[in-house]
Design an enzyme around this catalytic site. Structure first.
Site, PDB file in Angstrom:
ATOM      1  N   HIS A  58       3.421   1.868   2.031  1.00  0.00           N
ATOM      2  CA  HIS A  58       3.977   2.292   3.326  1.00  0.00           C
ATOM      3  C   HIS A  58       5.494   2.164   3.344  1.00  0.00           C
ATOM      4  CE1 HIS A  58       3.380  -1.976   5.311  1.00  0.00           C
ATOM      5  NE2 HIS A  58       4.622  -1.848   4.940  1.00  0.00           N
TER       6      HIS A  58
ATOM      7  N   GLU B   3       1.495   4.053   7.395  1.00  0.00           N
ATOM      8  CA  GLU B   3       0.426   3.629   6.501  1.00  0.00           C
ATOM      9  C   GLU B   3      -0.146   4.867   5.776  1.00  0.00           C
ATOM     10  OE1 GLU B   3       0.386   0.571   6.124  1.00  0.00           O
ATOM     11  OE2 GLU B   3      -0.218  -0.618   7.848  1.00  0.00           O
TER      12      GLU B   3
ATOM     13  N   ASN C 265       0.819  -1.216   0.000  1.00  0.00           N
ATOM     14  CA  ASN C 265       0.000   0.000   0.000  1.00  0.00           C
ATOM     15  C   ASN C 265       0.855   1.269   0.000  1.00  0.00           C
ATOM     16  OD1 ASN C 265       1.036  -0.020   2.563  1.00  0.00           O
ATOM     17  ND2 ASN C 265      -0.920  -0.068   3.647  1.00  0.00           N
TER      18      ASN C 265
HETATM   19  C1  F6R Z   1       9.736  -3.294   8.153  1.00  0.00           C
HETATM   20  C2  F6R Z   1       9.256  -2.207   7.331  1.00  0.00           C
HETATM   21  C3  F6R Z   1       8.182  -2.401   6.335  1.00  0.00           C
HETATM   22  C4  F6R Z   1       8.563  -3.387   5.246  1.00  0.00           C
HETATM   23  C5  F6R Z   1       7.421  -3.552   4.251  1.00  0.00           C
HETATM   24  C6  F6R Z   1       7.747  -4.591   3.207  1.00  0.00           C
HETATM   25  O1  F6R Z   1      10.766  -2.842   9.015  1.00  0.00           O
HETATM   26  O2  F6R Z   1       9.723  -1.152   7.503  1.00  0.00           O
HETATM   27  O3  F6R Z   1       7.888  -1.159   5.732  1.00  0.00           O
HETATM   28  O4  F6R Z   1       9.710  -2.922   4.591  1.00  0.00           O
HETATM   29  O5  F6R Z   1       6.265  -3.921   4.931  1.00  0.00           O
HETATM   30  O6  F6R Z   1       7.794  -5.849   3.825  1.00  0.00           O
HETATM   31  P1  F6R Z   1       8.344  -7.119   3.028  1.00  0.00           P
HETATM   32  O7  F6R Z   1       9.794  -6.850   2.812  1.00  0.00           O
HETATM   33  O8  F6R Z   1       8.132  -8.270   3.974  1.00  0.00           O
HETATM   34  O9  F6R Z   1       7.577  -7.209   1.771  1.00  0.00           O
END
Ligand code: F6R
Length: 241
Positions: free
Chosen positions: A137, A142, A135
């Site tokens: 983030h 968010e 999304n």
């Molecule tokens: C975690 C973080 C999150 C992840 C994001 C992607 O420290 O900051 O923003 O980078 O949710 O997560 P993955 O890499 O599991 O797809």
């Protein structure tokens, strides 16, 4: 923002690890901002391999992680603290005293002030590693009506809960987290964002080609002078060029 498209997540992990090793060799007590999740795992594997090959030492490196779940003990296997121990810190010569983490069980306002002060006292973050949510983030910022500044307690969205629930087998996934705010993240001197896989393609397009809007928190990176984005072909598949 500079964009590099490499063939797969292993190649990206090796390229990002090489950049981080250069940063550490140039400044052995450099301050790294670190991310959790699946995306940085190949980078942590490559960093551990570089350490084991005697190419780099983390002895004086300092780190600050982006975020942590609330209402979950730090020692729980799914805490981001545990993730970092397993994926990186236990595999290199990192001094536990140099590891900075948000405490998801502390008073959020006091914890936010403590974290900002600790980062400032360390001289600021030299290189910040980031992933991106489906999304848009970054960390756990968010989509929202305004960009956040300092660290804060956030209610996770259904999209984030759906993406991460698979990791929780013994307790329900926490619904809240504490995260560095977008303003604090943008204070890092240099940012490296990695996105791999088709599920990130729309968020990557919004980040790079859309307007700067808190509805896509990653779009704030467009305002930073030193951002390097590593993509695999699937994550880049919706880009115009
Ligand atoms: C975690 C973080 C999150 C992840 C994001 C992607 O420290 O900051 O923003 O980078 O949710 O997560 P993955 O890499 O599991 O797809």
């Amino acid at each position: 923002m500079k964009v590099q498209i490499l063939e797969n997540k292993t190649a990206i992990g090796e390229a990002v690890a090489a950049l981080l090793c250069d940063a550490i060799r140039e400044k052995p007590d450099c301050v790294l901002g670190l991310a959790t999740g699946a995306t940085p795992v190949p980078t942590y594997d490559a960093l551990a391999a570089a350490y084991q090959a005697g190419k780099v030492s983390f002895r004086r490196v300092r780190s600050f992680n982006l975020d942590e779940y609330c209402d979950l003990p730090k020692t729980h296997k799914n805490s981001f603290y545990s993730f970092m121990q397993v994926q990186l810190f236990s595999r290199v010569d990192m001094d536990p005293a140099n590891v900075g983490f948000l405490d998801g069980n502390a008073d959020p306002a006091a914890e936010s002030a403590r974290y900002t002060a600790a980062i400032e006292a360390a001289g600021g973050i030299d290189v910040q590693l980031l992933g991106i949510g489906r999304n848009g983030h970054i960390a756990f910022n968010e989509p929202a009506d305004a960009f956040s500044q300092e660290s804060f307690r956030v209610a996770l969205t259904e999209s984030t809960i759906a993406a991460n629930s698979c990791y929780f087998d013994d307790v329900p996934m926490p619904r809240f987290a504490i995260t560095m705010g977008v303003g604090l993240i943008l204070r890092a001197k240099r940012l490296i964002l990695i996105a791999t896989g088709e599920s990130k393609a729309a968020a990557v397009k919004a980040m790079l080609e859309g307007p700067v809007t808190p509805q896509c928190p990653a779009s704030a990176l467009q305002t930073h002078p030193d951002v390097l984005v590593f993509l695999d072909p699937a994550a880049a598949s919706l880009l115009k060029q």
